[in-house]
Scaffold this active site. Structure first.
Site, mmCIF file in Angstrom:
data_model
loop_
_atom_site.group_PDB
_atom_site.id
_atom_site.type_symbol
_atom_site.label_atom_id
_atom_site.label_comp_id
_atom_site.label_asym_id
_atom_site.label_seq_id
_atom_site.Cartn_x
_atom_site.Cartn_y
_atom_site.Cartn_z
ATOM 1 N N ASP A 43 0.869 -1.172 0.000
ATOM 2 C CA ASP A 43 0.000 0.000 0.000
ATOM 3 C C ASP A 43 0.910 1.227 0.000
ATOM 4 O O ASP A 43 1.577 1.516 1.004
ATOM 5 C CB ASP A 43 -0.897 -0.010 1.240
ATOM 6 C CG ASP A 43 -1.895 1.144 1.247
ATOM 7 O OD1 ASP A 43 -1.676 2.131 0.498
ATOM 8 O OD2 ASP A 43 -2.875 1.072 1.994
ATOM 9 N N TYR A 142 -10.122 15.512 -9.493
ATOM 10 C CA TYR A 142 -9.116 14.930 -10.386
ATOM 11 C C TYR A 142 -8.108 15.993 -10.812
ATOM 12 O O TYR A 142 -6.895 15.773 -10.783
ATOM 13 C CB TYR A 142 -9.823 14.339 -11.608
ATOM 14 C CG TYR A 142 -8.931 13.536 -12.530
ATOM 15 C CD1 TYR A 142 -8.626 12.214 -12.240
ATOM 16 C CD2 TYR A 142 -8.411 14.094 -13.692
ATOM 17 C CE1 TYR A 142 -7.819 11.461 -13.083
ATOM 18 C CE2 TYR A 142 -7.600 13.353 -14.543
ATOM 19 C CZ TYR A 142 -7.314 12.036 -14.235
ATOM 20 O OH TYR A 142 -6.514 11.306 -15.071
ATOM 21 N N LYS A 146 -4.115 15.892 -9.795
ATOM 22 C CA LYS A 146 -3.094 15.790 -10.840
ATOM 23 C C LYS A 146 -2.172 17.013 -10.827
ATOM 24 O O LYS A 146 -0.976 16.895 -11.135
ATOM 25 C CB LYS A 146 -3.755 15.641 -12.218
ATOM 26 C CG LYS A 146 -4.483 14.317 -12.399
ATOM 27 C CD LYS A 146 -3.565 13.118 -12.228
ATOM 28 C CE LYS A 146 -4.290 11.807 -12.509
ATOM 29 N NZ LYS A 146 -3.437 10.622 -12.301
ATOM 30 N N THR A 177 -8.678 0.718 -20.959
ATOM 31 C CA THR A 177 -8.447 -0.171 -19.820
ATOM 32 C C THR A 177 -9.775 -0.774 -19.377
ATOM 33 O O THR A 177 -10.855 -0.391 -19.851
ATOM 34 C CB THR A 177 -7.839 0.602 -18.645
ATOM 35 O OG1 THR A 177 -8.795 1.589 -18.195
ATOM 36 C CG2 THR A 177 -6.541 1.299 -19.053
#
Length: 251
Positions: A43, A142, A146, A177
């Site tokens: 992790d 997001y 980023k 994906t």
């Protein structure tokens, strides 16, 4: 031969899924591909686990030539929240997850890799997959997460240049994906995406470039680097999805 370590995914342990087990069972040697893979559960939001991982690499291999920061668990939705809610209904936990499984994981892993392996050796390459924070901004958590990853690339790259250790961010296009298949139809994905192999080939080219320091501190698109290094996707194309997206937006 050096050791290349690229964490693929991380999420809080209580949220482990069958998919995680699938990847761990099938990691290792891949027929038809060169090299040997070694699967180690870690992790990357937990400093102790990352330190143990890197100490193990040092003990088994004695060096770390390339670190690929690719762990990401931020798309795992906060329970009970619809995807892309009204902006003021964004749960704080969504950004927390993205920062922990993105910039924080990159930060911890990079610094410990430098402390235990790359720094004392005075060599190494740190590569981070990321996303441009272009205009107009998209999904709020997001974009913020980023931006943190990208600033980390710039700051580390600037401060490590004199040590000869390169730090480069790589921005893939729209990758096909399993995650994308959950939210898009085959028609939406066909002809508009690139495979993860495309970015992986560029990562290998960057890591093998003796002049990689010319890129340090920058976040670069996969497409232009593919043309620079002569890389192609599995179908022989050299897509440049980010450039096409900007052109369509009039950027």
């Amino acid at each position: 031969m050096g050791h290349l370590h690229g964490p693929q995914h991380t999420r809080p342990q209580h949220a482990a899924t069958a998919a995680d087990g699938h990847h761990r069972r099938h990691a290792g040697r891949h027929p038809g591909r060169r090299g040997q893979g070694e699967a180690v559960a870690c992790d990357h939001t937990e400093e102790v686990q990352v330190r143990t991982l890197l100490e193990g690499i040092a003990a088994r291999h004695g060096r770390l030539d390339v670190l690929v920061n690719n762990a990401w668990g931020g798309h795992d939705p906060v329970e009970g929240t619809p995807r892309r809610p009204v902006i003021w209904d964004e749960p704080p936990g969504q950004l927390r997850n993205m920062l922990l499984a993105g910039a924080y994981g990159d930060y911890v892993t990079s610094l410990l890799a430098l402390k235990h392996l790359m720094g004392p050796a005075g060599r190494g390459v740190i590569l981070s997959t990321t996303w441009h924070t272009d205009e107009p901004p998209g999904w709020l958590p997001y974009e913020v997460s980023k931006a943190a990853k990208n600033r980390l690339v710039y700051a580390l790259g600037t401060q490590l240049r004199e040590q000869g250790i390169a730090v480069v961010g790589l921005a893939p296009g729209w990758m096909h994906t399993e995650l994308m298949e959950l939210y898009h139809t085959p028609e939406e994905l066909s002809g508009h995406t690139e495979t993860p192999h495309y970015a992986a080939r560029v990562l290998v080219a960057l890591a093998s470039d003796p002049d990689v320091l010319r890129h340090t501190g920058q976040v670069l698109d996969v497409g232009p680097l593919a043309r620079l290094y002569g890389c192609t996707d599995l179908d022989g194309r050299q897509p440049d999805w980010n450039a096409q997206r900007r052109a369509a937006q009039g950027a």
